[in-house]
Design an enzyme around this catalytic site. Structure first.
Site, short mmCIF file in Angstrom:
data_model
loop_
_atom_site.label_atom_id
_atom_site.label_comp_id
_atom_site.label_asym_id
_atom_site.label_seq_id
_atom_site.Cartn_x
_atom_site.Cartn_y
_atom_site.Cartn_z
N ALA A 36 -0.23 -5.69 0.13
CA ALA A 36 -1.15 -6.78 0.14
C ALA A 36 -2.55 -5.96 0.70
CB ALA A 36 -0.71 -7.78 0.78
N HIS A 41 -7.13 -1.45 4.75
CA HIS A 41 -6.41 -0.65 4.34
C HIS A 41 -7.04 0.66 3.64
CE1 HIS A 41 -3.42 -3.93 4.12
NE2 HIS A 41 -3.16 -2.98 5.19
#
Ligand code: PAF
Length: 283
Positions: A36, A41
């Site tokens: 996800a 990230h």
């Protein structure tokens, strides 16, 4: 269109792939994730690329860190979009084991972290959490054997727990924390933000706003207790069920009396409807 990174799903194929990366004498960075993927990230991956010749991203939704009442089943899984994002960043390898590969039948070992894992913050509300995180991250480090590993500061206590574990167990991995990436209105990016209704999404940035205001008051000389009491009232008034708003020593996460006693990290956790949000900032 970027080439998709290599994806491995078994430990022997991971070992072969890592040996291949290492054969080129490159340092290897690991970015552990539960998928996800969002811009937070991506920022970890970019920092990993700056620090190491080869970048491995693990995607594994770790059942061991969820209580039975928590959202393991509904945790967002966005495999195709995740691979596209990692391809665009030219990641070298995606480690994507399934639960049976990570925890085969008969699995019976759990890492039980203390120190920063038992300071009465997340551990008070999610007692299973850091044991699950330490166990899976310990395994990821043993499997990938990275030179460095990157974790977001958004999960600040997790970062401290993992850094302590890597040091205590002589794992030879340098654990690096990376700044929290925020939406334009200040909300910390999180895979769980998708759970927020449009109305809740409007309210969610209150946590960051309150922490910034409380930190400014402490820096201006107000006592921590008074500044936090005002912050707590604002958070509750906005409709959150507050778990904690605390000022702790930024390294040990021990309670701290004033700015004179060391660097302070302010940490918050609160539920908005069914969604639990956490965040933190330096004071
Ligand atoms: O922060 C996360 O996404 C997870 O806790 C981690 C570090 C990947 C371990 O499952």
């Amino acid at each position: 269109m970027s080439r998709n990174p290599m994806v491995v799903r078994t430990v022997p194929s991971l070992r072969r792939a890592i040996d291949g990366l290492r054969a080129r004498k490159a340092a290897v960075a690991l970015v552990p994730t539960m998928g996800a993927l969002h811009d937070g990230h991506v920022s970890l991956v970019r920092q990993a690329k700056k620090r190491a010749g080869k970048v491995v991203v693990s995607i594994f939704v770790n059942p061991a860190q969820f209580a039975p009442t928590e959202d393991f089943g509904s945790y967002p899984r966005t495999w195709k979009a995740d691979v596209e994002k990692l391809a665009a960043e030219r990641v070298d390898l995606i480690w994507h084991p399934d639960v049976k590969t990570m925890y085969p039948e008969g699995f019976a070992t759990r890492i039980s972290p203390e120190g920063p894992a038992t300071v009465g913050l997340e551990d008070r509300f999610r007692p299973h959490f850091f044991g699950g995180v330490a166990t899976v991250v310990g395994k990821l480090f043993a499997q990938v054997r990275p030179d460095i590993a990157l974790f977001g500061e958004k999960d600040f206590q997790q970062l401290r727990v993992v850094a302590r574990m890597a040091c205590d167990l002589d794992l030879g991995v340098k654990v690096v924390g990376a700044r929290t990436v925020r939406e334009r209105d200040g909300l910390a990016m999180s895979s769980r933000n998708v759970y927020l209704s449009p109305a809740e999404r409007q309210i969610a940035p209150t946590l960051y706003k309150v922490m910034k205001e409380s930190a400014a008051r402490i820096r201006a000389g107000e006592s921590i207790v008074t500044a936090l009491a005002a912050g707590e009232a604002t958070i509750r008034g906005a409709g959150f069920a507050l778990d904690y708003l605390e000022a702790r020593h930024a390294e040990t996460l021990a309670p701290i009396g004033s700015l004179k006693d060391g660097p302070i990290r302010m940490l918050v956790a609160a539920k908005l409807g069914a969604t639990r949000l956490i965040d933190n900032i330096a004071v």
